[in-house]
Design a protein around this motif. Structure first.
Motif, mmCIF file in Angstrom:
data_model
loop_
_atom_site.group_PDB
_atom_site.id
_atom_site.type_symbol
_atom_site.label_atom_id
_atom_site.label_comp_id
_atom_site.label_asym_id
_atom_site.label_seq_id
_atom_site.Cartn_x
_atom_site.Cartn_y
_atom_site.Cartn_z
ATOM 1 N N SER A 1 0.828 -1.201 0.000
ATOM 2 C CA SER A 1 0.000 0.000 0.000
ATOM 3 C C SER A 1 0.865 1.254 0.000
ATOM 4 N N TRP A 2 1.986 1.204 0.726
ATOM 5 C CA TRP A 2 2.870 2.367 0.799
ATOM 6 C C TRP A 2 3.481 2.674 -0.567
ATOM 7 N N LEU A 3 3.874 1.639 -1.300
ATOM 8 C CA LEU A 3 4.409 1.859 -2.644
ATOM 9 C C LEU A 3 3.336 2.472 -3.559
ATOM 10 N N PHE A 4 2.094 2.002 -3.428
ATOM 11 C CA PHE A 4 1.010 2.613 -4.203
ATOM 12 C C PHE A 4 0.914 4.098 -3.887
ATOM 13 N N ASN A 5 0.933 4.450 -2.594
ATOM 14 C CA ASN A 5 0.831 5.858 -2.212
ATOM 15 C C ASN A 5 1.980 6.677 -2.784
ATOM 16 N N GLU A 6 3.180 6.096 -2.810
ATOM 17 C CA GLU A 6 4.325 6.820 -3.351
ATOM 18 C C GLU A 6 4.152 7.083 -4.848
ATOM 19 N N VAL A 7 3.658 6.088 -5.588
ATOM 20 C CA VAL A 7 3.410 6.294 -7.017
ATOM 21 C C VAL A 7 2.315 7.341 -7.222
ATOM 22 N N LEU A 8 1.237 7.241 -6.442
ATOM 23 C CA LEU A 8 0.151 8.220 -6.559
ATOM 24 C C LEU A 8 0.658 9.615 -6.216
ATOM 25 N N ALA A 9 1.504 9.729 -5.208
ATOM 26 C CA ALA A 9 2.058 11.040 -4.837
ATOM 27 C C ALA A 9 2.817 11.656 -6.001
ATOM 28 N N ALA A 10 3.563 10.832 -6.740
ATOM 29 C CA ALA A 10 4.288 11.344 -7.909
ATOM 30 C C ALA A 10 3.310 11.840 -8.972
ATOM 31 N N ARG A 11 2.194 11.122 -9.137
ATOM 32 C CA ARG A 11 1.189 11.520 -10.136
ATOM 33 C C ARG A 11 0.470 12.803 -9.688
ATOM 34 N N VAL A 12 0.215 12.945 -8.381
ATOM 35 C CA VAL A 12 -0.397 14.180 -7.876
ATOM 36 C C VAL A 12 0.562 15.353 -8.092
ATOM 37 N N SER A 13 1.841 15.131 -7.822
ATOM 38 C CA SER A 13 2.827 16.208 -7.951
ATOM 39 C C SER A 13 2.977 16.682 -9.390
ATOM 40 N N ASP A 14 2.877 15.755 -10.363
ATOM 41 C CA ASP A 14 3.027 16.188 -11.756
ATOM 42 C C ASP A 14 1.687 16.484 -12.431
ATOM 43 N N GLY A 15 0.585 16.368 -11.658
ATOM 44 C CA GLY A 15 -0.728 16.746 -12.164
ATOM 45 C C GLY A 15 -1.411 15.727 -13.043
ATOM 46 N N SER A 16 -0.898 14.475 -13.075
ATOM 47 C CA SER A 16 -1.454 13.475 -14.003
ATOM 48 C C SER A 16 -2.366 12.461 -13.336
ATOM 49 N N TRP A 17 -2.732 12.673 -12.078
ATOM 50 C CA TRP A 17 -3.406 11.625 -11.313
ATOM 51 C C TRP A 17 -4.842 11.361 -11.764
ATOM 52 N N ARG A 18 -5.443 12.289 -12.495
ATOM 53 C CA ARG A 18 -6.820 12.064 -12.970
ATOM 54 C C ARG A 18 -6.880 11.612 -14.426
ATOM 55 N N ASP A 19 -5.727 11.460 -15.060
ATOM 56 C CA ASP A 19 -5.709 11.139 -16.496
ATOM 57 C C ASP A 19 -4.837 9.916 -16.753
ATOM 58 N N PRO A 20 -5.310 8.974 -17.585
ATOM 59 C CA PRO A 20 -4.483 7.818 -17.930
ATOM 60 C C PRO A 20 -3.225 8.243 -18.684
ATOM 61 N N LEU A 21 -2.132 7.532 -18.450
ATOM 62 C CA LEU A 21 -0.901 7.718 -19.204
ATOM 63 C C LEU A 21 -0.798 6.631 -20.272
ATOM 64 N N PRO A 22 0.004 6.843 -21.304
ATOM 65 C CA PRO A 22 0.253 5.753 -22.258
ATOM 66 C C PRO A 22 0.798 4.526 -21.539
ATOM 67 N N GLY A 23 0.153 3.389 -21.762
ATOM 68 C CA GLY A 23 0.537 2.162 -21.069
ATOM 69 C C GLY A 23 -0.367 1.803 -19.913
ATOM 70 N N GLU A 24 -1.412 2.604 -19.687
ATOM 71 C CA GLU A 24 -2.384 2.329 -18.621
ATOM 72 C C GLU A 24 -3.093 1.004 -18.901
ATOM 73 N N PRO A 25 -3.072 0.057 -17.932
ATOM 74 C CA PRO A 25 -3.710 -1.253 -18.174
ATOM 75 C C PRO A 25 -5.236 -1.221 -18.176
ATOM 76 N N ALA A 26 -5.851 -0.184 -17.583
ATOM 77 C CA ALA A 26 -7.306 -0.141 -17.505
ATOM 78 C C ALA A 26 -7.909 0.030 -18.897
ATOM 79 N N GLU A 27 -9.162 -0.347 -19.013
ATOM 80 C CA GLU A 27 -9.870 -0.203 -20.275
ATOM 81 C C GLU A 27 -10.075 1.276 -20.600
ATOM 82 N N PRO A 28 -10.089 1.642 -21.879
ATOM 83 C CA PRO A 28 -10.349 3.033 -22.249
ATOM 84 C C PRO A 28 -11.638 3.535 -21.618
ATOM 85 N N GLY A 29 -11.571 4.734 -21.058
ATOM 86 C CA GLY A 29 -12.737 5.309 -20.406
ATOM 87 C C GLY A 29 -12.811 5.025 -18.926
ATOM 88 N N ASP A 30 -12.063 4.020 -18.433
ATOM 89 C CA ASP A 30 -12.036 3.730 -17.006
ATOM 90 C C ASP A 30 -11.147 4.739 -16.291
#
Length: 347
Positions: free
Chosen positions: A221-250
Motif C-alpha cells: 500500500s505504501w508503494l502505491f501511495n508513493e506512485v500516486l504522490a508522484a502523479r499528484v505532484s506532476d498533475g497526471s493523477w486524474r488522467d491515464p498515461l500511455p501504457g495504462e492497463p485499464a480499459e479506455p474510459g475507465d
C-alpha cells in the motif's frame, strides 16, 4: 512530512494534496462524530436461507477483529467461521454485517441473537448460503462531524464542491501503516519466501504468518501511495498515461506491486518503476513472492457528498465511498485533520 525515504522509522505518511487545504479541523472528538454504515449490494443481499447466519450489528468503541473474535466465542465456532466485509474504525459508531457458520441450527438463532444483543445492538438478521468475504459490501456511508474548523467558510465550501466534482487522490490511510510506520518497519524484517508457504489451519506460527501478511500489505500500500504522490505532484493523477492497463474510459490506476512489479507498459510503467526503484528495500520484498500485480484506482470519488454548517466552527459532512477507500484521506485532501481520538489514553 519527511523527505519520502524508506529508512526504518523515517517513513513518509503524509502525501501531497490535489489543490492544497482550505483550513484545519478536529476529527473524532467523540465516537458519535464519526458514523459509518455498511451497505451490501442488492445482488449480495441474503436470500433468507442457508448455513450462514447474517447479522447487522451496531457497535461503538470496538474494532472489527475484536467483535469477530467475541462472536466466535459466543457461537462456539472457529474464528475462520466468522465472516465480514471489511475493517471498521474503532473510535466511531458503525453498523456492520457479520456472518456466522451455523448449519442446521436455525432453531437456535433467536437465543443466540439474544446473547449477542447483550454486547451489541442487532439491527437486522437473515440467513444466506455463503460466508461474507472482504469487499462483499457495496458502499460505506459516512456521517462525519468536524469541530474547531478554522479558515473562512467560503474557501472550505469551495474545496468541498471541488471534492464533490473531481474526487481526491485515493491514498491508503495512515492507519494501514501502523503508528509511525511501525508496520513498514516490521515488513522489512520479513522473509518474503515464507509468505508463499501455506500453513495448516491452527498450526503453530499461523498467527505470525497472519501478521506478516498484514505487514506485507502495508508495504504494498505504501508503494502505491508513493506512485500516486508522484502523479499528484506532476498533475497526471486524474488522467491515464500511455501504457495504462485499464480499459479506455475507465479511471486511471496505480500499481499494487507484485511478482514482476507492475503490469503497466510504456510511459506509465517507466514512471511506476522509477518511483519504486527509489525504495529498493521495500521492492525486494516482492522479488521472492508469487503475488500477482494488481491495480487500484488513483481517484476516490465520494458519492452523494453533502455538507452543512452546524455552527461557525462545526461542519457535518455526508458521503459514500466504495470498499477500500478511506474517508479520512478523502477529507484530508481539503482540510488538515487532527484525530482527537489519538490522545494519551489511545496511543
Amino acid at each position: 512530512m519527511n523527505d519520502g525515504g524508506s529508512t526504518p522509522g523515517n517513513w513518509r505518511l503524509d502525501w501531497p494534496t490535489s489543490s492544497g487545504r482550505a483550513g484545519r479541523a478536529w476529527l473524532k472528538c467523540s465516537p458519535e462524530d464519526f458514523r459509518v454504515d455498511e451497505h451490501l449490494a442488492d445482488t449480495e443481499m441474503p436470500a433468507g436461507e442457508g448455513e450462514h447466519l447474517f447479522l447487522l450489528l451496531e457497535k461503538v468503541g470496538d474494532n472489527t477483529d475484536y467483535v469477530a473474535r467475541t462472536l466466535a466465542s459466543l457461537v462456539g465456532c472457529r474464528s475462520f467461521d466468522v465472516g465480514y466485509c471489511g475493517l471498521k474504525d474503532r473510535h466511531a459508531v458503525t453498523t456492520q454485517w457479520f456472518s456466522l457458520y451455523r448449519p442446521g441450527l436455525e432453531q437456535d438463532d433467536a437465543a443466540l441473537i439474544d446473547r449477542i444483543g447483550e454486547h451489541w445492538r442487532v439491527l437486522s438478521q437473515t440467513r444466506a448460503p455463503k460466508k461474507l468475504r472482504r469487499g462483499d459490501h457495496a458502499v460505506n456511508r459516512f456521517t462525519i462531524v468536524l469541530r474547531a474548523v478554522s479558515g473562512d467558510r467560503r474557501p472550505v465550501d469551495e474545496a468541498l464542491s471541488r471534492l464533490r466534482d473531481m474526487g481526491a487522490p485515493n491514498y491508503f490511510g495512515p492507519q494501514r501503516f501502523g503508528r509511525g510506520g511501525g508496520n513498514l518497519d516490521k515488513a522489512l524484517q520479513i522473509d518474503p519466501a515464507r509468505l508463499n508457504r501455506r500453513s495448516k489451519r491452527g498450526a503453530k506460527g499461523g498467527s505470525q504468518r497472519t501478521k506478516n501478511v498484514l505487514y506485507f500489505s502495508a508495504a504494498r500500500s505504501w508503494l502505491f501511495n508513493e506512485v500516486l504522490a508522484a502523479r499528484v505532484s506532476d498533475g497526471s493523477w486524474r488522467d491515464p498515461l500511455p501504457g495504462e492497463p485499464a480499459e479506455p474510459g475507465d479511471a486511471p490506476t496505480g500499481p499494487m506491486w507484485g511478482d514482476g512489479g507492475t503490469d503497466a507498459t510504456g510511459d506509465q510503467e517507466r514512471l511506476e518503476r522509477d518511483v519504486v526503484a527509489q525504495h529498493p528495500d521495500i521492492a525486494a520484498l516482492f522479488s521472492a513472492t508469487r503475488m500477482k500485480p494488481e491495480r487500484r484506482p488513483l481517484v476516490a470519488r465520494p458519492d452523494n457528498l453533502t455538507w452543512r454548517w452546524l455552527a461557525d466552527d462545526v461542519l457535518e459532512v455526508q458521503f459514500q465511498l466504495a470498499p477500500g477507500q478511506f474517508a479520512t484521506t478523502v477529507l484530508g485532501d481539503v482540510l488538515e485533520l487532527e484525530d482527537r481520538s489519538l490522545g494519551p489514553d489511545n496511543q
